[in-house]
Design a protein around this motif. Structure first.
Motif, PDB file in Angstrom:
ATOM      1  N   LYS A  37     -12.666  -9.377  -2.942  1.00  0.00           N
ATOM      2  CA  LYS A  37     -13.386  -8.309  -3.634  1.00  0.00           C
ATOM      3  C   LYS A  37     -14.792  -8.145  -3.087  1.00  0.00           C
ATOM      4  CE  LYS A  37     -15.097  -6.690  -8.063  1.00  0.00           C
ATOM      5  NZ  LYS A  37     -15.118  -6.826  -9.537  1.00  0.00           N
ATOM      6  N   SER A  38     -15.451  -9.243  -2.779  1.00  0.00           N
ATOM      7  CA  SER A  38     -16.824  -9.152  -2.273  1.00  0.00           C
ATOM      8  C   SER A  38     -16.891  -8.441  -0.929  1.00  0.00           C
ATOM      9  CB  SER A  38     -17.437 -10.553  -2.153  1.00  0.00           C
ATOM     10  OG  SER A  38     -16.879 -11.286  -1.065  1.00  0.00           O
ATOM     11  N   ARG A  39     -15.789  -8.482  -0.170  1.00  0.00           N
ATOM     12  CA  ARG A  39     -15.757  -7.845   1.150  1.00  0.00           C
ATOM     13  C   ARG A  39     -15.215  -6.412   1.096  1.00  0.00           C
ATOM     14  NH1 ARG A  39     -17.934 -12.102   1.282  1.00  0.00           N
ATOM     15  NH2 ARG A  39     -18.152 -13.490   3.090  1.00  0.00           N
ATOM     16  N   LEU A  40     -14.286  -6.152   0.172  1.00  0.00           N
ATOM     17  CA  LEU A  40     -13.551  -4.896   0.225  1.00  0.00           C
ATOM     18  C   LEU A  40     -13.587  -4.098  -1.072  1.00  0.00           C
ATOM     19  CD1 LEU A  40     -10.349  -6.159   2.091  1.00  0.00           C
ATOM     20  CD2 LEU A  40     -12.313  -4.961   3.080  1.00  0.00           C
ATOM     21  N   GLY A  41     -14.119  -4.671  -2.152  1.00  0.00           N
ATOM     22  CA  GLY A  41     -14.071  -3.986  -3.433  1.00  0.00           C
ATOM     23  C   GLY A  41     -12.687  -4.092  -4.048  1.00  0.00           C
ATOM     24  N   GLY A  42     -12.463  -3.331  -5.095  1.00  0.00           N
ATOM     25  CA  GLY A  42     -11.183  -3.363  -5.797  1.00  0.00           C
ATOM     26  C   GLY A  42     -11.317  -3.994  -7.166  1.00  0.00           C
ATOM     27  N   THR A  43     -10.290  -3.815  -7.981  1.00  0.00           N
ATOM     28  CA  THR A  43     -10.255  -4.328  -9.352  1.00  0.00           C
ATOM     29  C   THR A  43      -9.507  -5.651  -9.372  1.00  0.00           C
ATOM     30  OG1 THR A  43     -10.319  -2.101 -10.291  1.00  0.00           O
ATOM     31  CG2 THR A  43      -9.453  -3.854 -11.699  1.00  0.00           C
ATOM     32  N   LEU A  44     -10.180  -6.715  -9.779  1.00  0.00           N
ATOM     33  CA  LEU A  44      -9.596  -8.050  -9.832  1.00  0.00           C
ATOM     34  C   LEU A  44      -8.839  -8.188 -11.146  1.00  0.00           C
ATOM     35  CD1 LEU A  44     -11.511 -11.232  -8.727  1.00  0.00           C
ATOM     36  CD2 LEU A  44      -9.870 -11.287 -10.589  1.00  0.00           C
ATOM     37  N   ALA A  45      -7.540  -8.517 -11.080  1.00  0.00           N
ATOM     38  CA  ALA A  45      -6.693  -8.438 -12.267  1.00  0.00           C
ATOM     39  C   ALA A  45      -5.711  -9.588 -12.352  1.00  0.00           C
ATOM     40  CB  ALA A  45      -5.935  -7.108 -12.270  1.00  0.00           C
TER      41      ALA A  45
ATOM     42  N   ILE B 166      -6.434  -5.140   6.640  1.00  0.00           N
ATOM     43  CA  ILE B 166      -6.770  -3.964   5.825  1.00  0.00           C
ATOM     44  C   ILE B 166      -7.721  -3.050   6.572  1.00  0.00           C
ATOM     45  CG2 ILE B 166      -8.053  -3.294   3.745  1.00  0.00           C
ATOM     46  CD1 ILE B 166      -6.699  -5.721   2.376  1.00  0.00           C
ATOM     47  N   ALA B 167      -8.691  -3.624   7.260  1.00  0.00           N
ATOM     48  CA  ALA B 167      -9.627  -2.812   8.050  1.00  0.00           C
ATOM     49  C   ALA B 167      -8.909  -2.113   9.195  1.00  0.00           C
ATOM     50  CB  ALA B 167     -10.753  -3.695   8.577  1.00  0.00           C
ATOM     51  N   ALA B 168      -8.021  -2.841   9.883  1.00  0.00           N
ATOM     52  CA  ALA B 168      -7.307  -2.265  11.026  1.00  0.00           C
ATOM     53  C   ALA B 168      -6.390  -1.125  10.604  1.00  0.00           C
ATOM     54  CB  ALA B 168      -6.505  -3.348  11.738  1.00  0.00           C
ATOM     55  N   GLN B 169      -5.868  -1.198   9.368  1.00  0.00           N
ATOM     56  CA  GLN B 169      -4.961  -0.166   8.862  1.00  0.00           C
ATOM     57  C   GLN B 169      -5.693   0.954   8.120  1.00  0.00           C
ATOM     58  OE1 GLN B 169      -1.533  -0.057   9.346  1.00  0.00           O
ATOM     59  NE2 GLN B 169      -1.932  -1.756  10.753  1.00  0.00           N
ATOM     60  N   SER B 170      -7.008   0.854   8.049  1.00  0.00           N
ATOM     61  CA  SER B 170      -7.836   1.857   7.353  1.00  0.00           C
ATOM     62  C   SER B 170      -7.384   2.038   5.899  1.00  0.00           C
ATOM     63  CB  SER B 170      -7.810   3.198   8.096  1.00  0.00           C
ATOM     64  OG  SER B 170      -8.293   3.055   9.410  1.00  0.00           O
TER      65      SER B 170
ATOM     66  N   TRP C 166       0.814  -1.215   0.000  1.00  0.00           N
ATOM     67  CA  TRP C 166       0.000   0.000   0.000  1.00  0.00           C
ATOM     68  C   TRP C 166       0.850   1.268   0.000  1.00  0.00           C
ATOM     69  CZ3 TRP C 166       0.871  -2.953   4.300  1.00  0.00           C
ATOM     70  CH2 TRP C 166       1.254  -2.309   5.479  1.00  0.00           C
ATOM     71  N   ASP C 167       0.236   2.315  -0.506  1.00  0.00           N
ATOM     72  CA  ASP C 167       0.806   3.664  -0.475  1.00  0.00           C
ATOM     73  C   ASP C 167       0.548   4.221   0.920  1.00  0.00           C
ATOM     74  OD1 ASP C 167       1.112   6.447  -0.524  1.00  0.00           O
ATOM     75  OD2 ASP C 167       0.459   6.624  -2.599  1.00  0.00           O
ATOM     76  N   PRO C 168       1.598   4.461   1.718  1.00  0.00           N
ATOM     77  CA  PRO C 168       1.371   4.878   3.109  1.00  0.00           C
ATOM     78  C   PRO C 168       0.736   6.254   3.238  1.00  0.00           C
ATOM     79  CG  PRO C 168       3.713   4.927   2.555  1.00  0.00           C
ATOM     80  CD  PRO C 168       3.021   4.271   1.407  1.00  0.00           C
ATOM     81  N   GLN C 169       0.827   7.078   2.193  1.00  0.00           N
ATOM     82  CA  GLN C 169       0.171   8.380   2.248  1.00  0.00           C
ATOM     83  C   GLN C 169      -1.302   8.294   1.822  1.00  0.00           C
ATOM     84  OE1 GLN C 169       3.725   8.526   1.378  1.00  0.00           O
ATOM     85  NE2 GLN C 169       3.738   9.197   3.512  1.00  0.00           N
ATOM     86  N   LYS C 170      -1.538   7.712   0.675  1.00  0.00           N
ATOM     87  CA  LYS C 170      -2.905   7.637   0.136  1.00  0.00           C
ATOM     88  C   LYS C 170      -3.730   6.525   0.767  1.00  0.00           C
ATOM     89  CE  LYS C 170      -2.840  10.940  -2.997  1.00  0.00           C
ATOM     90  NZ  LYS C 170      -3.775  12.072  -3.008  1.00  0.00           N
ATOM     91  N   ARG C 171      -3.056   5.549   1.404  1.00  0.00           N
ATOM     92  CA  ARG C 171      -3.719   4.416   2.070  1.00  0.00           C
ATOM     93  C   ARG C 171      -4.466   3.532   1.084  1.00  0.00           C
ATOM     94  NH1 ARG C 171      -0.892   4.069   6.146  1.00  0.00           N
ATOM     95  NH2 ARG C 171      -2.438   2.766   7.231  1.00  0.00           N
ATOM     96  N   GLN C 172      -4.043   3.528  -0.162  1.00  0.00           N
ATOM     97  CA  GLN C 172      -4.620   2.635  -1.163  1.00  0.00           C
ATOM     98  C   GLN C 172      -3.746   1.399  -1.290  1.00  0.00           C
ATOM     99  OE1 GLN C 172      -5.101   5.715  -4.316  1.00  0.00           O
ATOM    100  NE2 GLN C 172      -7.250   5.049  -4.329  1.00  0.00           N
ATOM    101  N   ALA C 173      -4.404   0.235  -1.433  1.00  0.00           N
ATOM    102  CA  ALA C 173      -3.698  -1.030  -1.280  1.00  0.00           C
ATOM    103  C   ALA C 173      -3.957  -1.973  -2.446  1.00  0.00           C
ATOM    104  CB  ALA C 173      -4.128  -1.706   0.024  1.00  0.00           C
ATOM    105  N   ALA C 174      -3.009  -2.895  -2.624  1.00  0.00           N
ATOM    106  CA  ALA C 174      -3.165  -4.034  -3.524  1.00  0.00           C
ATOM    107  C   ALA C 174      -3.052  -5.309  -2.699  1.00  0.00           C
ATOM    108  CB  ALA C 174      -2.089  -4.025  -4.610  1.00  0.00           C
ATOM    109  N   VAL C 175      -3.938  -6.251  -2.962  1.00  0.00           N
ATOM    110  CA  VAL C 175      -3.859  -7.589  -2.378  1.00  0.00           C
ATOM    111  C   VAL C 175      -3.321  -8.510  -3.473  1.00  0.00           C
ATOM    112  CG1 VAL C 175      -5.133  -9.504  -1.355  1.00  0.00           C
ATOM    113  CG2 VAL C 175      -5.794  -7.140  -0.829  1.00  0.00           C
TER     114      VAL C 175
END
Length: 288
Positions: free
Chosen positions: A84-92, A57-61, A22-31
């Motif tokens: 994806k069903s729990r958190l959303g995101g683009t499956l790739a 992921i939830a604990a880290q916001s 994840w980007d520690p500033q934007k808080r956007q993540a990849a699984v």
């Protein structure tokens, strides 16, 4: 910012490392390369490994931007659609998934409605495609050999190489699955070795090399170039191919290959339920 934070999750039953980057500033993540718990004896599925990722992921916001599989795994089932069903995101996944779907679609004699165009996924990465994780630059590199569809994802200073490489003391991936090729793997590894030497490499598996007591998941391009027991700097391509093909001929079929590929080529979804409401996996006899 060119350095993602990375958290590893280890599934000892399949020797698989999954990652949240994840980007520690934007808080956007990849699984990356999530695991679905599957008991082969009973056919039962659980979500313990994926739920640990979701809880982190939830604990880290964090917000999930990408859910990536580096390739169609032959040793574990993907939990990507569950995440994806729990958190959303683009499956790739990489665009060469279509080659895997064609080969194994035929092998498993799948239902006529099975799509072989990769449309089970939200996005198919092309070789050299640039994208972003938050504000961090990323690029997808096609690194086949283990399978025709393997991708390495370089996110900032971190490269997620799937099964292409292992820790330097363990070597490289097998190439004897349909569409695999040792010469192609050698050339893919050279592409990874062309990355900056301090690039962090995150591995999908570890099996503890003889003499090493702990599992490991992180190394660097420099460490692999200097010390990988199969393909260190100066290793001749023909010698590598001979070693890899000879070694692969001695390896057993992975325990979960047949269920894993059937699920993973469907984007992590189970086959359609039959008239009794139950999904079934096929076991082709004498196919390997």
């Amino acid at each position: 910012m060119n350095r993602p934070d990375v958290k590893a999750f280890f599934d000892e039953a399949t020797y698989t490392f999954s990652y949240v980057a994840w980007d520690p500033q934007k808080r956007q993540a990849a699984v990356i390369d999530s695991v679905l718990d599957y008991d082969a004896a009973s056919g039962r599925i659980r979500h313990d490994a994926a739920d640990a990722i979701i809880a982190f992921i939830a604990a880290q916001s964090l917000t999930v931007q990408w859910i990536i599989d580096t390739h169609v795994h032959a040793d574990h089932l993907s939990a990507a659609p569950y995440v994806k069903s729990r958190l959303g995101g683009t499956l790739a996944i990489g665009e060469h998934i279509c080659a895997i779907q064609q080969t194994f679609g035929d092998l498993f004699n799948v239902e006529p409605t099975f799509r072989r165009d990769g449309s089970q996924f939200d996005h198919l990465f092309k070789d050299g495609e640039r994208y972003r994780l938050g504000d961090i630059d990323a690029v997808a590199l096609h690194t086949p050999g283990h399978t025709p569809a393997c991708m390495t994802h370089v996110i900032g200073d971190a490269a997620f190489v799937g099964d292409t490489l292992f820790m330097p003391d363990y070597g490289t991936a097998r190439c004897d699955f349909p569409g695999g090729d040792a010469r192609t793997l050698y050339r893919s590894i050279q592409r990874i070795f062309s990355l900056p030497g301090n690039t962090r490499i995150f591995l999908c598996h570890d099996y503890k090399a003889p003499g090493r007591d702990a599992y490991a998941h992180e190394t660097t391009v420099d460490a692999e170039r200097e010390a990988n027991i199969h393909v260190r700097h100066g290793t001749d391509e023909d010698a590598f191919v001979q070693m890899r093909e000879s070694r692969d001929a001695t390896l057993a079929v992975p325990r979960l290959l047949l269920p894993s590929v059937q699920v993973n080529m469907r984007g992590g979804q189970l086959p359609d339920a039959e008239g009794n409401g139950v999904s079934y996996l096929k076991i082709p006899l004498n196919a390997f």
